[in-house]
Motif scaffolding. Structure first.
Motif, PDB file in Angstrom:
ATOM      1  N   LEU A  79       3.978   5.244   4.278  1.00  0.00           N
ATOM      2  CA  LEU A  79       3.326   5.843   3.103  1.00  0.00           C
ATOM      3  C   LEU A  79       3.845   5.540   1.842  1.00  0.00           C
ATOM      4  CD1 LEU A  79       3.388   9.766   3.501  1.00  0.00           C
ATOM      5  CD2 LEU A  79       1.834   7.942   4.425  1.00  0.00           C
ATOM      6  N   GLY A  80       4.946   4.403   2.262  1.00  0.00           N
ATOM      7  CA  GLY A  80       5.392   3.417   0.784  1.00  0.00           C
ATOM      8  C   GLY A  80       5.748   4.294  -0.250  1.00  0.00           C
ATOM      9  N   PHE A 135     -11.297  18.007 -10.172  1.00  0.00           N
ATOM     10  CA  PHE A 135     -10.497  16.844 -11.017  1.00  0.00           C
ATOM     11  C   PHE A 135     -11.565  15.920 -11.279  1.00  0.00           C
ATOM     12  CE2 PHE A 135      -7.485  18.641  -7.519  1.00  0.00           C
ATOM     13  CZ  PHE A 135      -6.883  19.286  -8.215  1.00  0.00           C
ATOM     14  N   ARG A 181      -9.859  12.687  -4.482  1.00  0.00           N
ATOM     15  CA  ARG A 181      -9.789  13.758  -5.353  1.00  0.00           C
ATOM     16  C   ARG A 181     -11.140  13.948  -5.394  1.00  0.00           C
ATOM     17  NH1 ARG A 181      -5.887  14.098  -8.313  1.00  0.00           N
ATOM     18  NH2 ARG A 181      -6.983  14.808 -10.327  1.00  0.00           N
ATOM     19  N   CYS A 190      -0.778  17.153   0.959  1.00  0.00           N
ATOM     20  CA  CYS A 190      -1.221  16.318   1.003  1.00  0.00           C
ATOM     21  C   CYS A 190      -1.906  14.932  -0.082  1.00  0.00           C
ATOM     22  CB  CYS A 190      -3.221  16.735   0.636  1.00  0.00           C
ATOM     23  SG  CYS A 190      -4.729  15.607   0.362  1.00  0.00           S
ATOM     24  N   PHE A 191      -1.664  13.964   0.054  1.00  0.00           N
ATOM     25  CA  PHE A 191      -2.126  12.894  -0.984  1.00  0.00           C
ATOM     26  C   PHE A 191      -2.738  11.992  -1.158  1.00  0.00           C
ATOM     27  CE2 PHE A 191       1.882  12.834   2.156  1.00  0.00           C
ATOM     28  CZ  PHE A 191       2.899  13.184   1.179  1.00  0.00           C
ATOM     29  N   THR A 192      -3.206  11.984  -2.657  1.00  0.00           N
ATOM     30  CA  THR A 192      -4.740  11.401  -2.914  1.00  0.00           C
ATOM     31  C   THR A 192      -4.233  10.022  -2.260  1.00  0.00           C
ATOM     32  OG1 THR A 192      -4.182  12.725  -5.337  1.00  0.00           O
ATOM     33  CG2 THR A 192      -5.639  10.964  -4.813  1.00  0.00           C
ATOM     34  N   GLN A 214      -2.853  18.657 -12.002  1.00  0.00           N
ATOM     35  CA  GLN A 214      -3.889  17.622 -11.123  1.00  0.00           C
ATOM     36  C   GLN A 214      -3.877  18.404  -9.671  1.00  0.00           C
ATOM     37  OE1 GLN A 214      -6.709  15.648 -12.993  1.00  0.00           O
ATOM     38  NE2 GLN A 214      -6.322  16.422 -13.728  1.00  0.00           N
ATOM     39  N   THR A 215      -2.649  18.913  -9.468  1.00  0.00           N
ATOM     40  CA  THR A 215      -2.586  19.215  -8.330  1.00  0.00           C
ATOM     41  C   THR A 215      -3.476  21.032  -7.911  1.00  0.00           C
ATOM     42  OG1 THR A 215      -0.406  17.867  -8.714  1.00  0.00           O
ATOM     43  CG2 THR A 215      -0.792  19.687  -6.425  1.00  0.00           C
ATOM     44  N   MET A 216      -3.612  20.743  -6.452  1.00  0.00           N
ATOM     45  CA  MET A 216      -3.814  21.889  -5.931  1.00  0.00           C
ATOM     46  C   MET A 216      -2.548  22.652  -5.170  1.00  0.00           C
ATOM     47  SD  MET A 216      -7.147  22.512  -6.125  1.00  0.00           S
ATOM     48  CE  MET A 216      -6.894  24.493  -5.006  1.00  0.00           C
ATOM     49  N   TRP A 228      -6.528   2.830   4.805  1.00  0.00           N
ATOM     50  CA  TRP A 228      -5.031   3.924   5.488  1.00  0.00           C
ATOM     51  C   TRP A 228      -5.137   4.433   6.776  1.00  0.00           C
ATOM     52  CZ3 TRP A 228      -1.063   4.916   3.895  1.00  0.00           C
ATOM     53  CH2 TRP A 228      -0.938   4.783   2.365  1.00  0.00           C
ATOM     54  N   MET A 274       1.030  -1.613   0.560  1.00  0.00           N
ATOM     55  CA  MET A 274      -0.182   0.214  -0.092  1.00  0.00           C
ATOM     56  C   MET A 274       1.133   1.357   0.204  1.00  0.00           C
ATOM     57  SD  MET A 274      -3.270   0.373   2.688  1.00  0.00           S
ATOM     58  CE  MET A 274      -4.929   1.526   1.783  1.00  0.00           C
ATOM     59  N   GLN A 275       0.454   2.223  -1.146  1.00  0.00           N
ATOM     60  CA  GLN A 275       1.164   3.202  -0.878  1.00  0.00           C
ATOM     61  C   GLN A 275       0.291   4.668  -0.917  1.00  0.00           C
ATOM     62  OE1 GLN A 275       3.497   1.588  -5.589  1.00  0.00           O
ATOM     63  NE2 GLN A 275       4.984   2.753  -3.214  1.00  0.00           N
ATOM     64  N   VAL A 276       0.972   5.947  -1.210  1.00  0.00           N
ATOM     65  CA  VAL A 276       0.671   6.770  -1.744  1.00  0.00           C
ATOM     66  C   VAL A 276       1.111   7.277  -3.370  1.00  0.00           C
ATOM     67  CG1 VAL A 276      -0.128   7.885   0.130  1.00  0.00           C
ATOM     68  CG2 VAL A 276       2.397   8.360  -0.802  1.00  0.00           C
ATOM     69  N   GLN A 277       0.306   7.417  -4.161  1.00  0.00           N
ATOM     70  CA  GLN A 277      -0.350   7.570  -5.589  1.00  0.00           C
ATOM     71  C   GLN A 277       0.499   8.725  -6.504  1.00  0.00           C
ATOM     72  OE1 GLN A 277       0.955   4.465  -6.925  1.00  0.00           O
ATOM     73  NE2 GLN A 277      -0.191   3.137  -5.222  1.00  0.00           N
ATOM     74  N   GLN A 278      -0.341   9.844  -5.065  1.00  0.00           N
ATOM     75  CA  GLN A 278       0.195  11.091  -5.969  1.00  0.00           C
ATOM     76  C   GLN A 278       0.329  12.387  -5.026  1.00  0.00           C
ATOM     77  OE1 GLN A 278      -3.656  10.906  -9.027  1.00  0.00           O
ATOM     78  NE2 GLN A 278      -2.425  13.188  -9.431  1.00  0.00           N
ATOM     79  N   ILE A 279       0.647  12.889  -4.868  1.00  0.00           N
ATOM     80  CA  ILE A 279       0.003  14.480  -4.018  1.00  0.00           C
ATOM     81  C   ILE A 279      -0.831  14.939  -4.576  1.00  0.00           C
ATOM     82  CG2 ILE A 279       1.415  16.847  -3.615  1.00  0.00           C
ATOM     83  CD1 ILE A 279       3.622  14.898  -3.576  1.00  0.00           C
ATOM     84  N   LEU A 280      -1.687  15.664  -4.039  1.00  0.00           N
ATOM     85  CA  LEU A 280      -3.280  16.057  -4.514  1.00  0.00           C
ATOM     86  C   LEU A 280      -3.190  17.400  -3.832  1.00  0.00           C
ATOM     87  CD1 LEU A 280      -6.104  16.401  -4.827  1.00  0.00           C
ATOM     88  CD2 LEU A 280      -6.543  15.621  -3.003  1.00  0.00           C
ATOM     89  N   GLU A 281      -2.049  18.457  -2.490  1.00  0.00           N
ATOM     90  CA  GLU A 281      -1.876  19.108  -2.081  1.00  0.00           C
ATOM     91  C   GLU A 281      -0.325  19.333  -2.198  1.00  0.00           C
ATOM     92  OE1 GLU A 281      -4.457  19.625   1.224  1.00  0.00           O
ATOM     93  OE2 GLU A 281      -5.776  19.151  -0.213  1.00  0.00           O
ATOM     94  N   THR A 282      -0.109  20.912  -2.665  1.00  0.00           N
ATOM     95  CA  THR A 282       1.081  21.025  -2.864  1.00  0.00           C
ATOM     96  C   THR A 282       0.761  22.914  -1.820  1.00  0.00           C
ATOM     97  OG1 THR A 282       2.447  20.087  -4.013  1.00  0.00           O
ATOM     98  CG2 THR A 282       3.687  21.980  -3.207  1.00  0.00           C
ATOM     99  N   CYS A 340       6.939  10.064  -5.751  1.00  0.00           N
ATOM    100  CA  CYS A 340       5.103   9.672  -5.551  1.00  0.00           C
ATOM    101  C   CYS A 340       4.649  10.417  -6.700  1.00  0.00           C
ATOM    102  CB  CYS A 340       4.942  10.855  -4.812  1.00  0.00           C
ATOM    103  SG  CYS A 340       3.243  10.747  -4.014  1.00  0.00           S
ATOM    104  N   THR A 381       7.058  18.586  -5.023  1.00  0.00           N
ATOM    105  CA  THR A 381       6.852  19.029  -3.171  1.00  0.00           C
ATOM    106  C   THR A 381       7.843  18.760  -2.584  1.00  0.00           C
ATOM    107  OG1 THR A 381       4.349  18.996  -4.478  1.00  0.00           O
ATOM    108  CG2 THR A 381       4.239  19.114  -2.116  1.00  0.00           C
ATOM    109  N   PHE A 396      11.107  10.015 -15.004  1.00  0.00           N
ATOM    110  CA  PHE A 396       9.965  10.532 -15.298  1.00  0.00           C
ATOM    111  C   PHE A 396      10.342   9.943 -17.235  1.00  0.00           C
ATOM    112  CE2 PHE A 396       9.913  13.022 -11.622  1.00  0.00           C
ATOM    113  CZ  PHE A 396       9.056  12.501 -11.080  1.00  0.00           C
TER     114      PHE A 396
END
Lengths: 135, 135
Positions: free
Chosen positions: B27-28, B134, B128, B78-80, A46-48, B89, A1-9, B44, B9, A134
């Motif tokens: 967080l993996g 989004f 999201r 914040c992470f998605t 896709q990020t705030m 989680w 289990m891992q976080v996949q994406q940053i939603l807020e910076t 990430c 970030t 990337f």
């Protein structure tokens, strides 16, 4: 289990009005919402990108929605820049009176432009190649 | 002309070793590179999460690659989180001894879990939908 994406910076600023002008006018970001004295929020793809006044968010009494947070000093954030846009960005920053503090051509390929927002946060425009991981 | 995406970030931490363990184990995240006493960098998704010791990066003499930056206090990121993973989680954080400081069900839909990293940065896992903009 891992976080996949940053939603807020998040960055902290000492002048929200100046930040709103800078991030919308110079960087072209779309304002999503703002609260006088507390925050200005922008969408960046896709990020705030959240800009907070730490005087407001460090105070638990005003933190109705999120736990207290708030930092002081010069934060850092890097935005993606397309490979062919380096000259255009350099010119745009100059046109808005924003000094390019440093420009780095990375040994592994890619380029970074460093500059400051009105609160002295260290901002960077970089091509994705600089990380070599990337697509 | 506008920036399209956030590439890096950044958070500041006072214990890089503790941060490395937390962000990789809890967080993996995948460690990309580290420099003792200065930074630990994670990937990430399509963004890099940079954790810096501000004692190192605030000092111009040690900032060979980037201009000086460094903040003190409790940052935010914040992470998605996938909609169906909220329970998993919450359980995972509990299993690692990480307190969920606050859980918010947003009126517009979506949920946020708030917790702290070892340096007291305010972290959030959110679906999201919480932003309503989004896909």
């Amino acid at each position: 289990m891992q976080v996949q994406q940053i939603l807020e910076t998040c960055l902290y600023v000492d002048d929200l009005e100046a930040a709103r002008e800078f991030y919308s006018q110079v960087l072209g970001l779309t304002l999503v919402t703002e609260m006088e004295g507390r925050h200005v929020f922008f969408r960046c793809g896709q990020t705030m990108l959240l800009l907070f006044n730490p005087d407001s968010t460090s105070n638990l009494e005003s933190a109705e929605e999120a736990p207290a947070h708030g930092a002081r000093g010069r934060g850092h954030c890097c935005f993606t820049m397309d490979e062919g846009d380096t000259d255009s960005w350099r010119e745009r920053l100059n046109r808005f009176g924003v000094d390019v503090e440093k420009e780095t051509q990375w040994p592994q390929g890619g380029v970074s432009l460093y500059f400051r927002d009105p609160s002295e946060n260290c901002l960077e425009l970089a091509t994705r190649r600089v990380w070599g991981i990337f697509d």
